[in-house]
Design a protein around this motif. Structure first.
Motif, short mmCIF file in Angstrom:
data_model
loop_
_atom_site.label_atom_id
_atom_site.label_comp_id
_atom_site.label_asym_id
_atom_site.label_seq_id
_atom_site.Cartn_x
_atom_site.Cartn_y
_atom_site.Cartn_z
N SER A 91 -0.81 -5.99 -4.40
CA SER A 91 -0.14 -4.69 -4.30
C SER A 91 -0.34 -4.11 -2.91
CB SER A 91 -0.70 -3.72 -5.35
OG SER A 91 -0.19 -2.42 -5.13
N PHE A 92 0.74 -4.05 -2.14
CA PHE A 92 0.68 -3.40 -0.84
C PHE A 92 0.36 -1.92 -1.01
CE2 PHE A 92 2.13 -6.38 2.45
CZ PHE A 92 2.50 -7.45 1.64
N ARG A 93 0.97 -1.32 -2.04
CA ARG A 93 0.73 0.11 -2.26
C ARG A 93 -0.75 0.39 -2.47
NH1 ARG A 93 -0.31 2.80 -6.97
NH2 ARG A 93 0.06 5.07 -6.95
N GLU A 94 -1.38 -0.36 -3.35
CA GLU A 94 -2.80 -0.12 -3.63
C GLU A 94 -3.65 -0.34 -2.39
OE1 GLU A 94 -6.39 -1.87 -6.45
OE2 GLU A 94 -4.29 -2.11 -7.06
N PHE A 95 -3.34 -1.39 -1.64
CA PHE A 95 -4.11 -1.68 -0.43
C PHE A 95 -4.04 -0.52 0.55
CE2 PHE A 95 -4.30 -3.16 3.96
CZ PHE A 95 -5.51 -3.83 3.97
N TYR A 96 -2.84 -0.03 0.83
CA TYR A 96 -2.70 1.02 1.84
C TYR A 96 -3.21 2.37 1.33
CZ TYR A 96 -0.15 -2.25 4.73
OH TYR A 96 0.19 -3.33 5.50
#
Length: 396
Positions: A91-96
């Motif tokens: 998940s890019f969202r969770e990472f950022y």
């Protein structure tokens, strides 16, 4: 009192997540704690130095930031690569979101204090706020005139790493090969050597004109990739070759000895810190030595990672806040008690250090921790609309 000296440059830590498997590794806590103390010793130049007793550590204290780069490359790399290697969802969202709430609250709080309270500044001049908010002050700074909060340069490097690495890893995971990764690493290392050498040869004749070493070699992101790359290489090895990682783990103490020997070579290469030799091949040698120490620290049975050193975990936990505030706190203490502390060595560093730790604790518990709790609440919320599958997940 006179304005404190700003003739040197800065380095410092940024927070990194725990390894992807969630296990606590006291060896990495110890390395992070040592790195932040080492960085603080280096920055004692701001208060006239701490005497001959500390000269041996102070001289190379700027290397603390490179240790943080290796740690960050390893920990962030492990976090990103583990789901990609398993062919699962990343998940890019969770990472950022995690990175933003880990860094921005404390960073913005300190930036606000710098802007609203001129007496907080450790140097007379400061770059415009938008260079800090946009995380590119390391690419555009007049260091001789605007050295205040210049230690934000390392946060800029990290932010650039966070922006680029996950997408690069996601793309390369589809066509992963040992030869391709080795070629990429070689290109980055050799390209860095060539670029720094060319910059040094071009600007050396202009040395009296401006602080070109800081502005054109030491701060820019493209010249500081060696440490991050060394940490990512460790993460790739651990993730994609776990058997080889485990086999070498039994020799972790030997790796730490080799790492210290490699560090000694880096000390020799950087005996003239602004010289061509150190700033050409010195960076990859230094990063290799630090990577070997990080490898040893990641092993529970090594000398470094066998047991938790009292206080190291807490110091590692507050290291980001400590990095953000220790320079202005040094300046405040120096302005009010510098004459009384001058020449007192250990006692002086204890006073400067305790004051910095108190300020770091306030920032950590009042700003960092609430930011982390808010982050978890945001991530726990159900999402009504999913991101496109090409962005939200990866396929094997």
């Amino acid at each position: 009192m006179n304005s404190i000296s700003t003739t040197n440059d800065d380095g410092g830590p940024v927070p990194a997540p725990s390894p992807a498997h969630g296990a606590h590794l006291p060896g990495l806590d110890l390395l992070r704690a040592l790195a932040v103390v080492w960085t603080m010793l280096f920055h004692s130049f701001l208060v006239g130095g701490l005497g001959e007793d500390w000269a041996w550590a102070q001289r190379y204290g700027w290397m603390g930031v490179d240790l943080f780069f290796v740690l960050s490359g390893f920990l962030i790399g492990s976090q990103v690569l583990k789901p990609l290697a398993a062919g699962g969802r990343f998940s890019f969202r969770e990472f950022y979101v995690r990175r933003a709430f880990r860094i921005l609250p404390a960073f913005w709080a300190v930036l606000a204090v710098y802007l609203l309270w001129p007496g907080f500044r450790e140097a007379p001049g400061m770059e415009p706020w938008w260079k800090f908010a946009g995380f590119f002050v390391n690419l555009s700074i007049d260091y001789a005139e605007n050295a205040t909060f210049s230690h934000a340069w390392s946060l800029c490097v990290e932010e650039h790493f966070y922006l680029v690495f996950p997408l690069l890893a996601w793309l390369l995971a589809k066509r992963s090969s040992v030869a391709g990764f080795a070629a990429l690493c070689a290109a980055i290392v050799l390209g860095g050597i060539a670029l720094r050498s060319a910059i040094w040869l071009h600007f050396d004749a202009l040395q009296p004109a401006r602080a070109w070493f800081v502005e054109d070699i030491y701060y820019p992101t493209w010249n500081r990739l060696d440490g991050l790359l060394a940490g990512v290489a460790l993460a790739v090895w651990k993730t994609y070759r776990p058997g080889a990682w485990a086999r070498l783990a039994v020799h972790a103490n030997l790796m730490s000895v080799i790492g210290l020997a490699t560090m000694a070579m880096a000390f020799w290469l950087f005996r003239d810190r602004t010289g061509l030799l150190g700033n050409s091949i010195g960076w990859p040698v230094l990063s290799l030595g630090l990577a070997l120490l990080v490898f040893a620290g990641a092993q529970a049975g090594s000398w470094i990672g066998r047991r938790a050193l009292p206080g190291a975990r807490w110091l590692a936990m507050v290291s980001f806040s400590l990095y953000l505030v220790h320079k202005p706190i040094f300046g405040l203490v120096y302005a009010h008690a510098g004459d009384a502390l001058e020449g007192r060595g250990y006692a002086a560093f204890a006073v400067y250090g305790i004051a910095s730790l108190l300020a770091a604790a306030v920032l950590h518990y009042l700003v960092e921790r609430p930011g982390l709790r808010l982050r978890e609440r945001i991530l726990a919320r159900p999402r009504s609309v999913s991101l496109p599958s090409a962005i939200e997940s990866t396929t094997s």
